[in-house]
Design an enzyme around this catalytic site. Structure first.
Site, PDB file in Angstrom:
ATOM      1  CE  LYS A 143      -5.954   8.907 -14.756  1.00  0.00           C
ATOM      2  NZ  LYS A 143      -4.540   8.748 -15.160  1.00  0.00           N
ATOM      3  CG  HIS A 173      -5.003   1.072 -14.603  1.00  0.00           C
ATOM      4  ND1 HIS A 173      -4.791   2.419 -14.598  1.00  0.00           N
ATOM      5  CD2 HIS A 173      -3.812   0.518 -14.325  1.00  0.00           C
ATOM      6  CE1 HIS A 173      -3.526   2.655 -14.327  1.00  0.00           C
ATOM      7  NE2 HIS A 173      -2.896   1.515 -14.149  1.00  0.00           N
ATOM      8  CE  LYS A 177      -2.145  -1.014 -10.775  1.00  0.00           C
ATOM      9  NZ  LYS A 177      -1.147  -1.451 -11.738  1.00  0.00           N
ATOM     10  CD  GLU A 211       3.930   6.093 -12.317  1.00  0.00           C
ATOM     11  OE1 GLU A 211       3.743   5.362 -13.297  1.00  0.00           O
ATOM     12  OE2 GLU A 211       3.536   7.265 -12.245  1.00  0.00           O
ATOM     13  CG  ASP A 230      -1.357  11.156 -14.427  1.00  0.00           C
ATOM     14  OD1 ASP A 230      -2.153  10.813 -15.319  1.00  0.00           O
ATOM     15  OD2 ASP A 230      -0.289  10.555 -14.185  1.00  0.00           O
ATOM     16  CG  HIS A 235      -4.591   5.612 -10.356  1.00  0.00           C
ATOM     17  ND1 HIS A 235      -5.668   5.140 -11.048  1.00  0.00           N
ATOM     18  CD2 HIS A 235      -3.677   5.971 -11.296  1.00  0.00           C
ATOM     19  CE1 HIS A 235      -5.427   5.222 -12.357  1.00  0.00           C
ATOM     20  NE2 HIS A 235      -4.228   5.727 -12.527  1.00  0.00           N
TER      21      HIS A 235
HETATM   22  C1  BG6 Z   1      -1.969   6.168 -15.280  1.00  0.00           C
HETATM   23  C2  BG6 Z   1      -1.286   7.498 -15.247  1.00  0.00           C
HETATM   24  O1  BG6 Z   1      -3.328   6.316 -14.966  1.00  0.00           O
HETATM   25  O2  BG6 Z   1      -1.371   5.289 -14.366  1.00  0.00           O
HETATM   26  C3  BG6 Z   1       0.184   7.329 -15.535  1.00  0.00           C
HETATM   27  O3  BG6 Z   1      -1.870   8.363 -16.189  1.00  0.00           O
HETATM   28  C4  BG6 Z   1       0.803   6.308 -14.628  1.00  0.00           C
HETATM   29  O4  BG6 Z   1       0.855   8.579 -15.424  1.00  0.00           O
HETATM   30  C5  BG6 Z   1       0.002   5.014 -14.631  1.00  0.00           C
HETATM   31  O5  BG6 Z   1       2.120   6.050 -15.069  1.00  0.00           O
HETATM   32  C6  BG6 Z   1       0.501   4.051 -13.586  1.00  0.00           C
HETATM   33  O6  BG6 Z   1      -0.121   2.810 -13.746  1.00  0.00           O
HETATM   34  P1  BG6 Z   1       0.597   1.469 -13.276  1.00  0.00           P
HETATM   35  O7  BG6 Z   1      -0.438   0.410 -13.485  1.00  0.00           O
HETATM   36  O8  BG6 Z   1       1.807   1.309 -14.127  1.00  0.00           O
HETATM   37  O9  BG6 Z   1       0.948   1.659 -11.836  1.00  0.00           O
END
Ligand code: BG6
Length: 482
Positions: A143, A173, A177, A211, A230, A235
């Site tokens: 992505k 991704h 998880k 986050e 994003d 996600h």
């Molecule tokens: C990414 C986003 O796909 O996922 C980021 O572009 C984000 O902005 C990240 O911080 C979060 O991934 P994780 O695995 O740290 O929750």
């Protein structure tokens, strides 16, 4: 179980994603004995690097991102032997013949496009032109897969003109998880939950991806994207699909993806007053926490959201009437991703409990402390008569995994192994991505047309106050972020 020896070409091998995620993930799988010593990882990028320089880059990246594995004696040296580097330029013929000559016949050859989508077409064309496509070819793309429906369609069309959908692996991704995969097993491997998994018994569902980090070094990309593109379009939508989908007939890529697609297609358009956008601002009392969003991205008039809270409805037999509340934001009070399924109250309380006072909540924690807890109401132990209290039935995985409570494998480790094995279940299909954009596009267009300005929220908070109001209007509340 080790995978068969393979060739993996990483385009953009010197980039941030390769250094932070892809190379450390490969190294960890190598240490776990899953990537065999005969595998070859071919870094490909525009920089003029020697193999040694590429190996140095890998050493630096695994030392930073997989330090405990680097300490395993001899592993790093053995892994470095798998590494090769080839300078290529997507926009010219340079290096392509040499790259093709490096590939071994009769083994899986995966091409990882760890580059911006503007290069996808050139890469795809060269791979085909230089005869690198075999029946064991796989194409991995990252992505952002477009920035709206139109661009996603164009990318899909480009890829489709060179490769069959069955060899394209679009990474989200979050699907790699541990808890996300477990979600399917918990739902469909038990009798307990599924009969209650519908609007008759579920009051509402909350999906939170909070986050604590800000936009970091990605200001330019992020300020054009915002949280909706994003995080939500990919996600959060994927989490929503897995929570809401019907049971697939088998654990098979198309069976799973067909069901996810049906969820996205059943989503109602979001009403403008069911969305809250936020943007973080510095805390004047705690300036040490960092700069506000606009200062961080260097755009004093930015209207890009770093937070989204929204209410979604799925118009189908199972979910009509059950709202799904989604929220995600940067620079919030903690890093915490949780899905909470709140069940309805028992129809009558013989103990005189007030409505909403005691309810069952299934909490699926993605990170940190991966695990699942079920809040149940019991009698407060002791001689004090019947007093009700809520306690968690705890299925924290770290405890279950072993006494050392080791972290489950990183999402990228799992996904890369799935690519090599040829299992597309945890990757997005082209039509899914397009359906997700078709849902988010009108929302984005809506606030662009009315010049909507995101609501400020202070760094280290739980988000803008309006997001709490969104819940309060429905006589509900967000569960804490922690
Ligand atoms: C990414 C986003 O796909 O996922 C980021 O572009 C984000 O902005 C990240 O911080 C979060 O991934 P994780 O695995 O740290 O929750």
């Amino acid at each position: 179980r080790p995978v068969d020896p393979f060739d993996l070409v990483i385009f953009g091998a010197t980039g941030d994603l390769a250094r932070r995620k892809i190379l450390p993930a490969l190294f960890k799988r190598f240490c776990a004995g899953q990537v065999p010593a005969e595998a070859r990882i071919i870094g490909a990028a525009r920089s003029d690097l020697s193999v040694q320089a590429f190996r140095d880059l890998l050493t630096a990246s695994v030392t930073e991102y997989a330090p405990e594995h680097v300490r395993e004696p001899g592993m790093l040296d053995r892994f470095l032997e798998c590494l090769v580097y080839q300078k290529v330029d997507a926009r010219s013929a340079e290096g392509w013949g040499e790259l093709a000559a490096l590939l071994v016949l009769d083994r899986v050859r995966a091409f990882y496009f760890s580059v911006g989508p503007s290069l996808f077409a050139d890469l795809a064309r060269r791979i085909r032109e230089y005869g690198m496509v075999t029946d064991q070819t796989r194409i991995v793309v990252e992505k952002p897969f477009g920035q709206d429906l139109e661009s996603a369609k164009a990318l899909n069309a480009t890829l489709a003109s060179h490769f069959d959908e069955s060899v394209i692996y679009r990474i989200d991704h979050y699907l790699g998880k541990e808890t996300v995969q477990n979600l399917m097993v918990v739902r469909f491997g038990n009798m307990l939950f599924e009969p209650l998994w519908n609007s008759q018994y579920v009051d509402h569902i909350q999906i939170t991806v909070a986050e604590s980090v800000g936009v970091g070094g990605r200001a330019e990309y992020y300020d054009r994207a915002g949280a909706m593109r994003d995080m939500v379009q990919n996600h959060l939508m994927q989490l929503l699909c897995l929570i809401a989908m019907e049971p697939p007939a088998k654990y098979d890529p198309d069976a799973v993806r067909d069901e996810k697609l049906k969820v996205i297609r059943a989503l109602d358009p979001v009403k403008p007053h069911h969305i809250v956008r936020g943007q973080y601002v510095a805390d004047p009392e705690r300036p040490e926490l960092g700069l506000g969003y606009r200062d961080e991205v260097g755009n004093p008039r930015s209207r890009t959201e770093s937070y989204i809270g929204l209410k979604a409805h799925i118009s189908n037999w199972r979910w009509a009437g059950t709202p799904f509340y989604l929220r995600t934001g940067k620079r919030l009070v903690a890093r915490s991703s949780v899905i909470n399924v709140r069940f309805k109250d028992a129809p009558h309380s013989m103990f005189g409990a007030q409505p909403g006072q005691h309810s069952n909540v299934l909490s699926i924690r993605l990170q940190p402390n991966e695990g699942i807890t079920l809040q149940v109401t019991i009698k407060e132990p002791g001689p004090g008569g019947i007093q009700l209290t809520d306690v968690p039935l705890d299925m924290t995985f770290a405890k279950a995994l072993g006494p050392d409570g080791r972290d489950p494998a990183d999402a990228y480790e799992r996904l890369i192994v799935d690519v090599i094995r040829g299992n597309q279940t945890l990757f997005m299909r082209g039509d899914e991505v397009e359906a997700a954009w078709a849902w988010t596009d009108p929302v984005i267009a809506g606030w662009q047309s009315c010049g909507d300005v995101p609501k400020p929220y202070v760094i280290g908070s739980t988000g803008p106050a309006d997001a709490d109001l969104l819940m309060k209007r429905d006589e509900r509340r967000w569960r804490g972020i922690n």
